[in-house]
Design a protein around this motif. Structure first.
Motif, PDB file in Angstrom:
ATOM      1  N   ILE A   5      45.008  41.445  29.979  1.00 29.62           N
ATOM      2  CA  ILE A   5      45.848  40.466  30.609  1.00 29.62           C
ATOM      3  C   ILE A   5      45.617  40.711  32.159  1.00 29.62           C
ATOM      4  N   LEU A   6      45.256  39.623  32.921  1.00 23.71           N
ATOM      5  CA  LEU A   6      44.939  39.498  34.541  1.00 23.71           C
ATOM      6  C   LEU A   6      46.217  39.409  34.999  1.00 23.71           C
ATOM      7  N   THR A   7      46.487  40.225  35.917  1.00 25.83           N
ATOM      8  CA  THR A   7      47.808  40.048  36.668  1.00 25.83           C
ATOM      9  C   THR A   7      47.821  40.111  38.234  1.00 25.83           C
ATOM     10  N   ASP A   8      48.633  39.459  38.734  1.00 22.87           N
ATOM     11  CA  ASP A   8      48.631  39.819  40.449  1.00 22.87           C
ATOM     12  C   ASP A   8      49.705  40.915  40.320  1.00 22.87           C
ATOM     13  N   CYS A   9      49.972  41.337  41.567  1.00 22.54           N
ATOM     14  CA  CYS A   9      50.963  42.436  41.476  1.00 22.54           C
ATOM     15  C   CYS A   9      52.179  42.169  42.228  1.00 22.54           C
ATOM     16  N   TYR A 137      35.918  36.172  35.630  1.00 27.21           N
ATOM     17  CA  TYR A 137      36.772  36.022  34.351  1.00 27.21           C
ATOM     18  C   TYR A 137      36.886  34.535  33.962  1.00 27.21           C
ATOM     19  N   ARG A 138      35.807  33.782  34.602  1.00 28.34           N
ATOM     20  CA  ARG A 138      35.869  32.287  34.573  1.00 28.34           C
ATOM     21  C   ARG A 138      35.667  31.982  32.842  1.00 28.34           C
ATOM     22  N   ASP A 139      36.430  31.134  32.280  1.00 29.20           N
ATOM     23  CA  ASP A 139      36.513  30.710  30.969  1.00 29.20           C
ATOM     24  C   ASP A 139      36.469  31.581  29.829  1.00 29.20           C
ATOM     25  N   SER A 140      37.338  32.749  30.326  1.00 25.29           N
ATOM     26  CA  SER A 140      37.398  33.768  29.484  1.00 25.29           C
ATOM     27  C   SER A 140      38.840  33.503  28.685  1.00 25.29           C
ATOM     28  N   GLY A 141      39.560  32.769  29.068  1.00 28.14           N
ATOM     29  CA  GLY A 141      40.983  32.289  28.338  1.00 28.14           C
ATOM     30  C   GLY A 141      42.058  33.450  28.482  1.00 28.14           C
ATOM     31  N   TYR A 142      41.674  34.369  29.224  1.00 26.91           N
ATOM     32  CA  TYR A 142      42.648  35.363  29.635  1.00 26.91           C
ATOM     33  C   TYR A 142      43.738  35.101  30.055  1.00 26.91           C
ATOM     34  N   LEU A 143      44.833  35.696  29.880  1.00 27.59           N
ATOM     35  CA  LEU A 143      46.062  35.340  30.355  1.00 27.59           C
ATOM     36  C   LEU A 143      46.456  35.770  31.757  1.00 27.59           C
ATOM     37  N   TRP A 144      46.589  34.979  32.824  1.00 29.21           N
ATOM     38  CA  TRP A 144      46.690  35.143  34.350  1.00 29.21           C
ATOM     39  C   TRP A 144      47.944  34.953  34.734  1.00 29.21           C
ATOM     40  N   VAL A 145      48.731  36.191  35.052  1.00 25.21           N
ATOM     41  CA  VAL A 145      50.105  36.251  35.355  1.00 25.21           C
ATOM     42  C   VAL A 145      50.291  36.175  36.984  1.00 25.21           C
ATOM     43  N   GLU A 146      50.864  35.070  37.799  1.00 27.36           N
ATOM     44  CA  GLU A 146      50.830  34.962  39.162  1.00 27.36           C
ATOM     45  C   GLU A 146      52.261  34.616  39.571  1.00 27.36           C
ATOM     46  N   ASP A 147      52.467  34.659  40.800  1.00 27.94           N
ATOM     47  CA  ASP A 147      53.775  34.136  41.309  1.00 27.94           C
ATOM     48  C   ASP A 147      53.432  32.997  42.416  1.00 27.94           C
ATOM     49  N   LYS A 148      52.174  32.993  42.899  1.00 31.99           N
ATOM     50  CA  LYS A 148      51.706  31.870  43.825  1.00 31.99           C
ATOM     51  C   LYS A 148      51.270  30.727  43.179  1.00 31.99           C
ATOM     52  N   GLY A 159      39.597  28.346  34.057  1.00 30.84           N
ATOM     53  CA  GLY A 159      39.499  28.390  32.592  1.00 30.84           C
ATOM     54  C   GLY A 159      40.391  29.736  32.052  1.00 30.84           C
ATOM     55  N   LEU A 160      41.554  30.061  32.893  1.00 29.67           N
ATOM     56  CA  LEU A 160      42.190  31.143  32.425  1.00 29.67           C
ATOM     57  C   LEU A 160      43.610  30.397  31.856  1.00 29.67           C
ATOM     58  N   ASP A 161      44.425  31.300  31.277  1.00 29.17           N
ATOM     59  CA  ASP A 161      45.564  30.684  30.655  1.00 29.17           C
ATOM     60  C   ASP A 161      46.821  31.326  31.804  1.00 29.17           C
ATOM     61  N   SER A 162      46.800  30.344  32.703  1.00 28.53           N
ATOM     62  CA  SER A 162      47.887  30.857  33.825  1.00 28.53           C
ATOM     63  C   SER A 162      49.322  30.626  33.604  1.00 28.53           C
ATOM     64  N   VAL A 163      50.231  31.493  34.108  1.00 36.01           N
ATOM     65  CA  VAL A 163      51.511  31.564  33.853  1.00 36.01           C
ATOM     66  C   VAL A 163      52.072  31.912  35.189  1.00 36.01           C
ATOM     67  N   LEU A 164      53.313  31.647  35.643  1.00 37.33           N
ATOM     68  CA  LEU A 164      53.980  32.019  36.625  1.00 37.33           C
ATOM     69  C   LEU A 164      55.226  32.741  36.531  1.00 37.33           C
ATOM     70  N   ILE A 165      55.218  34.045  37.071  1.00 34.97           N
ATOM     71  CA  ILE A 165      56.783  34.644  37.091  1.00 34.97           C
ATOM     72  C   ILE A 165      57.603  34.034  38.357  1.00 34.97           C
ATOM     73  N   SER A 166      58.790  33.583  38.023  1.00 34.71           N
ATOM     74  CA  SER A 166      59.663  32.557  38.709  1.00 34.71           C
ATOM     75  C   SER A 166      60.087  33.491  39.756  1.00 34.71           C
ATOM     76  N   GLN A 167      59.977  32.657  41.044  1.00 37.49           N
ATOM     77  CA  GLN A 167      60.230  33.181  42.167  1.00 37.49           C
ATOM     78  C   GLN A 167      60.815  31.945  43.130  1.00 37.49           C
ATOM     79  N   PRO A 168      61.520  32.104  44.102  1.00 39.48           N
ATOM     80  CA  PRO A 168      61.998  31.007  44.789  1.00 39.48           C
ATOM     81  C   PRO A 168      61.070  30.204  45.589  1.00 39.48           C
TER      82      PRO A 168
END
Length: 194
Positions: A5-9, A137-148, A159-168
């Motif tokens: 799982i790829l993730t921002d911090c 990680y291009r086209d890996s389909g890995y989950l990519w967790v971000e807030d931006k 080609g990542l599976d992007s999701v956001l953690i909710s922030q204002p």
């Protein structure tokens, strides 16, 4: 299936914003109440871009990087994904190129999340784009967790599976291809095992 799982911090794993608000307050800065939900710290504090760059870099290169608190339920669900389900995490964060600040960040992550959950750390400069960092990680389909939002959209284009953690600051994201989760619990239940 590769269990990475790829993730921002900041804003995803750690409460950078809360710590930065305290740090700025200690230096006499006050949040502009009309811009409290802004991602851009210059707008949030009513300061120039140059002063914003200077203060954010100073904070990111400070000892505070070793003591940031976790965000919401991130510790529990990262640990659950790692220990119970065998996932490991690669962190991609725009912190700084200062190697000692990077070491403090790693020490903080290992203190909160343990020494084995994160197997790779990718550090971009303060406020830098993540295009080059995500390229392997291009086209890996890995989950990519971000807030931006911009970084989540970048991941989607790569080609990542992007999701956001909710922030204002991402509440106005209208991209139907990027799910948004308030808590890691929701992400765990719906995105990974849904």
């Amino acid at each position: 299936m590769n269990k990475i799982i790829l993730t921002d911090c900041d804003g995803v794993l750690l409460n950078w914003e809360g710590a930065f608000t305290n740090w700025m307050s200690m230096r006499g800065y006050k949040v502009d109440e009309n811009n409290r939900r802004e991602y851009h710290m210059g707008k949030r504090y009513g300061i120039s871009s140059e002063e914003k760059d200077r203060t954010v870099r100073a904070f990111n290169e400070s000892a505070w990087m070793k003591y940031l608190n976790p965000l919401r339920d991130a510790v529990y669900y990262v640990d659950l994904l790692h220990r119970k389900h065998g996932y490991t995490f690669h962190m991609c964060t725009s912190l700084t190129t200062d190697e000692y600040a990077q070491k403090l960040r790693i020490e903080n992550i290992e203190r909160l999340f343990g020494k084995t959950a994160f197997t790779k750390y990718i550090f971009c400069d303060t406020g830098a784009d993540k295009d080059e960092a995500l390229e392997p990680y291009r086209d890996s389909g890995y989950l990519w967790v971000e807030d931006k939002v911009e970084n989540a959209e970048l991941g989607l284009r790569m080609g990542l599976d992007s999701v956001l953690i909710s922030q204002p600051w991402n509440s106005n994201c209208n991209n139907d291809h990027i799910p948004k989760y308030e808590y890691w619990k929701e992400l765990y239940e719906e995105e990974i095992f849904g």
